[in-house]
Design an enzyme around this catalytic site. Structure first.
Site, PDB file in Angstrom:
ATOM      1  N   LEU A  76       0.815  -1.214   0.000  1.00 40.69           N
ATOM      2  CA  LEU A  76       0.000   0.000   0.000  1.00 40.69           C
ATOM      3  C   LEU A  76       0.846   1.260   0.000  1.00 40.69           C
ATOM      4  O   LEU A  76       0.406   2.311  -0.441  1.00 40.69           O
ATOM      5  CB  LEU A  76      -0.924   0.014   1.224  1.00 40.69           C
ATOM      6  CG  LEU A  76      -1.923  -1.147   1.311  1.00 40.69           C
ATOM      7  CD1 LEU A  76      -2.718  -1.058   2.593  1.00 40.69           C
ATOM      8  CD2 LEU A  76      -2.857  -1.140   0.109  1.00 40.69           C
ATOM      9  N   GLY A  77       2.064   1.172   0.488  1.00 48.15           N
ATOM     10  CA  GLY A  77       2.957   2.332   0.528  1.00 48.15           C
ATOM     11  C   GLY A  77       4.231   1.973   1.248  1.00 48.15           C
ATOM     12  O   GLY A  77       4.263   1.065   2.077  1.00 48.15           O
ATOM     13  N   LYS A  78       5.312   2.659   0.910  1.00 47.33           N
ATOM     14  CA  LYS A  78       6.571   2.408   1.595  1.00 47.33           C
ATOM     15  C   LYS A  78       7.410   3.664   1.574  1.00 47.33           C
ATOM     16  O   LYS A  78       7.203   4.568   0.770  1.00 47.33           O
ATOM     17  CB  LYS A  78       7.324   1.239   0.966  1.00 47.33           C
ATOM     18  CG  LYS A  78       7.827   1.462  -0.454  1.00 47.33           C
ATOM     19  CD  LYS A  78       8.593   0.238  -0.937  1.00 47.33           C
ATOM     20  CE  LYS A  78       9.110   0.445  -2.360  1.00 47.33           C
ATOM     21  NZ  LYS A  78       9.893  -0.705  -2.833  1.00 47.33           N
ATOM     22  N   GLU A 133      11.378   5.390   3.579  1.00 48.85           N
ATOM     23  CA  GLU A 133      12.807   5.182   3.824  1.00 48.85           C
ATOM     24  C   GLU A 133      13.052   4.063   4.824  1.00 48.85           C
ATOM     25  O   GLU A 133      14.017   3.328   4.725  1.00 48.85           O
ATOM     26  CB  GLU A 133      13.410   6.492   4.344  1.00 48.85           C
ATOM     27  CG  GLU A 133      14.905   6.448   4.572  1.00 48.85           C
ATOM     28  CD  GLU A 133      15.443   7.769   5.078  1.00 48.85           C
ATOM     29  OE1 GLU A 133      16.641   7.838   5.348  1.00 48.85           O
ATOM     30  OE2 GLU A 133      14.648   8.717   5.207  1.00 48.85           O
ATOM     31  N   SER A 154       7.198   0.078   5.568  1.00 47.88           N
ATOM     32  CA  SER A 154       6.216  -0.111   4.510  1.00 47.88           C
ATOM     33  C   SER A 154       4.885  -0.491   5.137  1.00 47.88           C
ATOM     34  O   SER A 154       4.817  -0.892   6.296  1.00 47.88           O
ATOM     35  CB  SER A 154       6.676  -1.213   3.542  1.00 47.88           C
ATOM     36  OG  SER A 154       6.827  -2.440   4.217  1.00 47.88           O
ATOM     37  N   VAL A 155       3.809  -0.354   4.346  1.00 50.05           N
ATOM     38  CA  VAL A 155       2.456  -0.736   4.751  1.00 50.05           C
ATOM     39  C   VAL A 155       1.915  -1.684   3.694  1.00 50.05           C
ATOM     40  O   VAL A 155       1.985  -1.393   2.503  1.00 50.05           O
ATOM     41  CB  VAL A 155       1.539   0.494   4.880  1.00 50.05           C
ATOM     42  CG1 VAL A 155       0.159   0.072   5.353  1.00 50.05           C
ATOM     43  CG2 VAL A 155       2.130   1.518   5.819  1.00 50.05           C
ATOM     44  N   LYS A 189       1.837  -2.735   9.144  1.00 45.97           N
ATOM     45  CA  LYS A 189       3.014  -1.867   9.042  1.00 45.97           C
ATOM     46  C   LYS A 189       4.225  -2.650   9.522  1.00 45.97           C
ATOM     47  O   LYS A 189       4.173  -3.313  10.552  1.00 45.97           O
ATOM     48  CB  LYS A 189       2.840  -0.616   9.905  1.00 45.97           C
ATOM     49  CG  LYS A 189       1.762   0.315   9.414  1.00 45.97           C
ATOM     50  CD  LYS A 189       1.735   1.574  10.268  1.00 45.97           C
ATOM     51  CE  LYS A 189       0.680   2.539   9.772  1.00 45.97           C
ATOM     52  NZ  LYS A 189       0.668   3.772  10.566  1.00 45.97           N
ATOM     53  N   ASP A 208       2.750  14.867  15.877  1.00 42.60           N
ATOM     54  CA  ASP A 208       2.910  14.756  14.420  1.00 42.60           C
ATOM     55  C   ASP A 208       1.551  14.754  13.729  1.00 42.60           C
ATOM     56  O   ASP A 208       1.313  13.975  12.815  1.00 42.60           O
ATOM     57  CB  ASP A 208       3.690  13.481  14.091  1.00 42.60           C
ATOM     58  CG  ASP A 208       4.263  13.517  12.676  1.00 42.60           C
ATOM     59  OD1 ASP A 208       4.150  14.568  12.022  1.00 42.60           O
ATOM     60  OD2 ASP A 208       4.807  12.499  12.231  1.00 42.60           O
TER      61      ASP A 208
END
Length: 880
Positions: free
Chosen positions: A514-516, A518, A521-522, A540, A645
């Protein structure tokens, strides 16, 4: 008089320039290009301004360029002034000179193909001395002489050096460069040098002199591999005493403190040693010490170990058989161990084979056996060997009992009755012949296949093919570390918090990425529940090459934190799992969260504005997003939790369009582009940080309120980047000057007023999350519901070749967009109505109006229709 100004390239941080102002001379110079003002050399003090002027005559609107040392000056203010129609003056302004601004300057202008150059001026920048060499830190033995160097330059010259030992002056004055000879020190000492010229003085960094010492004792001494005669030892060296370790000594004795101990000296690193020629089945103890140039360390603790024993070395002797009416009695002599390392004997192993293929193996206590289960009409071959806990000894000579004999005899089987070895020999010969035939056949095939291609090469006597040895691979499955919390090296407190949410790795299956970023990742995953059904979750995980225990602990602390949360607008933890890895590597920790179909809020907002199929988000929906986030943050602040954050990228959008606050720590690893590293500190999301966080690294609920204001601005701008065009390093100066984010277009005054209150320089003047939630709910209640006829989500496309009523682009009949060909789950979709070739554009292929939904009562609402009704308030929406 005309004036034309040009600055350096935008986006570059301007240098601080310096100089001395020169006078503008009357414009009666001869035609051409010249540098105005008399001096050919200019000397200015550091920090002073300077202006350089040049005159151009006989040209209309010349393009004047200033040069320094052969390169175009870009990071300074440049102005062109028109004195008359063909008389121009170029002005270069340097506001505050630094040493880097010194050099040769001139201006030039192009006249057709010819470039005209003015006379040049040499700019010298004077200031306090500048260090080119500073004294360095050293580690030295006690009372051993050493030297320190210092060098500084002007202009102006000369530069004089003074030396300091702590607060005491110990050397100087001396000309630069200078060397200080120190006879030695007996304790930690600081040295520094001062450089003087007529402009002032400068002080170098302090050089710290530390004393070297013998190293500390090694620790974690481990005997890793043990055999009957060898043992491998590994250890961790103690502190090296600021001197390189050159060797370690391993001392081995039969008992701790024994006088006659074996010492083995090994060079280091690596910090390992193989001890050879040890006695089998023997108890030993060992200890280790290491040495540097100043001497050896103390010995570490004694570590006991025992070598393995040996298998019996002798075969049983005088092996014979006696026939009786009840069977066959077998006897042999007891095997006496030749070496003490053989250890105690176990049972004897008796093996027998008959001509009919019957065979067996018996374990016998003692030196006598009674064999009854055999066929007296067949020849019998027997063997016996001794055994112990280590293994089996050599077999005795075969004992052959013939069907015609009354007693057995030890020796080779008789040729008349021992046909079993003959059969075995024939089988072996047949197998060998078959293998040779197969090898020859394969060789022949290769020669037939490649023979013509290599004839010319073989004729010259050269090798036809060159081979290189390939790598060898171990086909055995590599050893895996058991995936437990104990194997991660995290604190006991964190392990206790995570034990009850630990999910076995076998209970879920990882899916698409789904996304990564540095560091992590997910991934999508399917989690098996207790009833056997599967539920979609998001997993995650850290990258495989992240092995620092500090990174793992920080990652899992986010999960431990989320475990305590229970609120519809705060992401809740599903569980934690560990992914096993081969080759002895640490397991990869994974945090399991609910799957949010629409992803993070920032990506959703961005897709609505600049995605492949942009769509409109009503103001009610945007304010609802803000209310959801305020609800979640109100809950977190009531539990004394500081997020630190908060941003749109760290809020997740659920299937029913509710927003959850999430990413309590990992987000900065996924979206690393929004973060900035200040010095040696961790990366920070500076464009979302409050003033007190930027200045003093102070985080409170008030700093979260500031970040919420920036998040509101992100929502109203549909995912734009805050402070666009301003570098991260310049944000603090921008904010401290009183600047704030501008009011977005189409943003209500009431909403922007709330944002602006969040950005108060005084943290105590900012509203609480409870106040923000109530104000936003009040604004949401006063917003009117958009009618579907006015909803800009819908664009009606007429028949091919005819313009649409609202001026939107045309599509011919039957044409599909890329999103229609998919599964309809993307951000945009197109639903076709074949009767009039009419299309409805929406975030997910929605119906044109609620009335159309009523015409088909039997069809359930699809996902995209439900999203629109949620946005318009026609379906229930979860609230605080």
């Amino acid at each position: 008089m005309a004036l034309r100004r040009s600055m350096g390239r935008p986006g570059l941080r301007p240098l601080l320039l310096a100089g001395l102002a020169s006078l503008l001379l009357p414009g009666s110079a001869a035609a051409g290009l010249k540098l105005m003002g008399a001096p050919v050399k200019m000397t200015v003090s550091q920090g002073q301004p300077v202006k350089l002027n040049c005159s151009v005559e006989g040209m209309d609107d010349p393009d004047i360029h200033w040069m320094k040392d052969g390169a175009v000056v870009q990071n300074a203010s440049q102005v062109s002034i028109s004195i008359s129609e063909q008389n121009w003056i170029g002005l270069l302004s340097l506001k505050s000179a630094e040493r880097s601004d010194a050099g040769l300057y001139w201006c030039q202008v192009k006249d057709g193909e010819e470039t005209k150059i003015s006379q040049s001026v040499w700019l010298t920048v004077e200031g306090v001395p500048f260090f080119t060499v500073e004294p360095k830190d050293l580690a030295v033995p006690p009372n051993v002489p050493f030297q320190l160097s210092c060098e500084a330059v002007g202009p102006p010259e000369p530069v004089t050096i003074f030396w300091w030992r702590g607060p005491t002056k110990v050397g100087g004055p001396a000309s630069s460069p200078s060397v200080l000879n120190v006879t030695g020190v007996t304790q930690r000492t600081e040295f520094s040098c001062e450089a003087h010229n007529i402009k002032g003085l400068a002080t170098s960094r302090p050089a710290i002199i530390r004393l070297q010492a013998p190293p500390a004792a090694p620790f974690n001494i481990t005997v890793t591999t043990i055999s009957s005669s060898n043992a491998s030892v590994a250890w961790v060296p103690g502190a090296d005493g600021l001197a390189l370790l050159h060797s370690c000594t391993v001392q081995v004795a039969h008992a701790p403190g024994e006088w006659e101990a074996l010492a083995v000296v090994v060079p280091v690193p690596p910090f390992t040693c193989l001890l050879r020629n040890l006695a089998p089945a023997t108890n030993y103890s060992l200890r280790v010490r290491c040495a540097n140039a100043l001497g050896p360390s103390p010995y570490g603790d004694w570590v006991p170990f025992q070598t393995k024993g040996l298998a019996p070395a002798r075969a049983p002797q005088n092996f014979h058989a006696i026939r009786t009416d009840s069977g066959l009695i077998l006897e042999w002599e007891e095997v006496i161990p030749e070496d003490p390392g053989e250890g105690p004997l176990g049972p004897y192993k008796l093996s027998w084979v008959q001509e009919n293929g019957t065979q067996d193996e018996l374990m016998v206590e003692g030196t006598t056996a009674n064999l009854t289960d055999w066929d007296p009409q067949k020849d019998l071959v027997l063997r016996v060997c001794a055994s112990n806990a280590i293994g089996d000894g050599p077999w005795s000579q075969p004992l052959v009992v013939s069907s015609h004999d009354h007693a057995g005899r030890q020796g080779p089987p008789h040729s008349r009755t021992s046909w079993v070895p003959v059969v075995l020999g024939v089988l072996t010969a047949l197998i060998t012949a078959a293998a040779l035939a197969l090898i020859l056949l394969r060789k022949r095939r290769k020669e037939t296949r490649f023979g013509q291609a290599f004839d010319s090469v073989m004729a010259r006597g050269e090798p036809a093919v060159h081979f290189r040895a390939a790598r060898s691979f171990n086909r055995e499955r590599p050893e895996r570390i058991e995936a437990t919390l104990d194997s991660l090296g995290i604190s006991d407190e964190l392990k206790e918090k995570l034990e009850d949410v630990l999910i076995p790795e076998q209970q879920f299956t990882l899916g698409r990425m789904l996304g990564k970023g540095e560091f992590g990742s997910v991934r999508e995953a399917q989690l098996k529940q207790e009833d056997g059904s599967f539920v979609k979750v998001a997993v995650k995980m850290l990258k495989a090459d992240i092995i620092a225990s500090s990174d793992i602990e920080e990652f899992l602390r986010e999960a431990a934190c989320m475990k305590e949360f229970d609120h519809p607008h705060v992401a809740k933890l599903v569980g934690v799992s560990l992914r096993s890895r081969a080759k002895g590597r640490l397991p990869i920790p994974m945090v399991i969260l609910p799957f949010m179909k629409h992803g993070d809020l920032h990506a959703f907002l961005l897709a609505s504005r600049i995605g492949e199929n942009p769509f409109n988000l009503p103001l009610q929906t945007l304010v609802r997003f803000m209310v959801d986030i305020a609800c979640g943050m109100e809950y977190l602040s009531s539990r004394n939790f500081i997020h630190r954050d908060l941003a749109a990228r760290n809020c997740m959008l659920a299937e029913d369009m509710t927003v959850c606050v999430a990413d309590f720590g990992l987000s900065r690893k996924i979206y690393s582009g929004d973060y900035y590293r200040q010095g040696c500190a961790s990366k920070l999301p500076v464009k979302w940080l409050a003033l007190e966080s930027l200045a003093d690294n102070l985080y409170t609920v008030h700093s979260d309120v500031w970040a919420f204001g920036v998040t509101m601005w992100e929502i109203m701008t549909r995912g734009q980047t805050p402070y666009a065009g301003i570098e991260n390093a310049e944000i603090y100066n921008y904010l401290i000057s009183g600047n704030r984010l501008k009011q977005p277009p189409e943003c209500m005054e009431e909403v922007y007023d709330l944002m602006y209150q969040c950005w108060s320089a005084d943290p105590k003047q900012r509203p609480s999350f409870t106040c923000l939630r109530m104000e936003l709910e009040n604004i949401l209640g006063h917003l009117s519901v958009l009618s579907t006829s006015q909803d800009p989500l819908y664009i009606n496309i007429e028949r091919a070749g005819q313009p649409a009523e609202n001026g939107s682009p045309e599509l011919p009949c039957g044409e599909q967009s890329s999103s229609e060909a998919g599964d309809g789950s993307g951000m945009g979709a197109i639903g076709g109505i074949p009767s009039d070739c009419r299309y409805i554009f929406s975030p997910g292929g929605l119906a044109e109006s609620p009335g159309q939904l009523e015409q088909q009562p039997e069809s359930p609402l699809n996902e995209n229709q439900r999203l629109l009704l949620l946005q318009q308030g026609l379906l229930p929406h979860s609230s605080c």
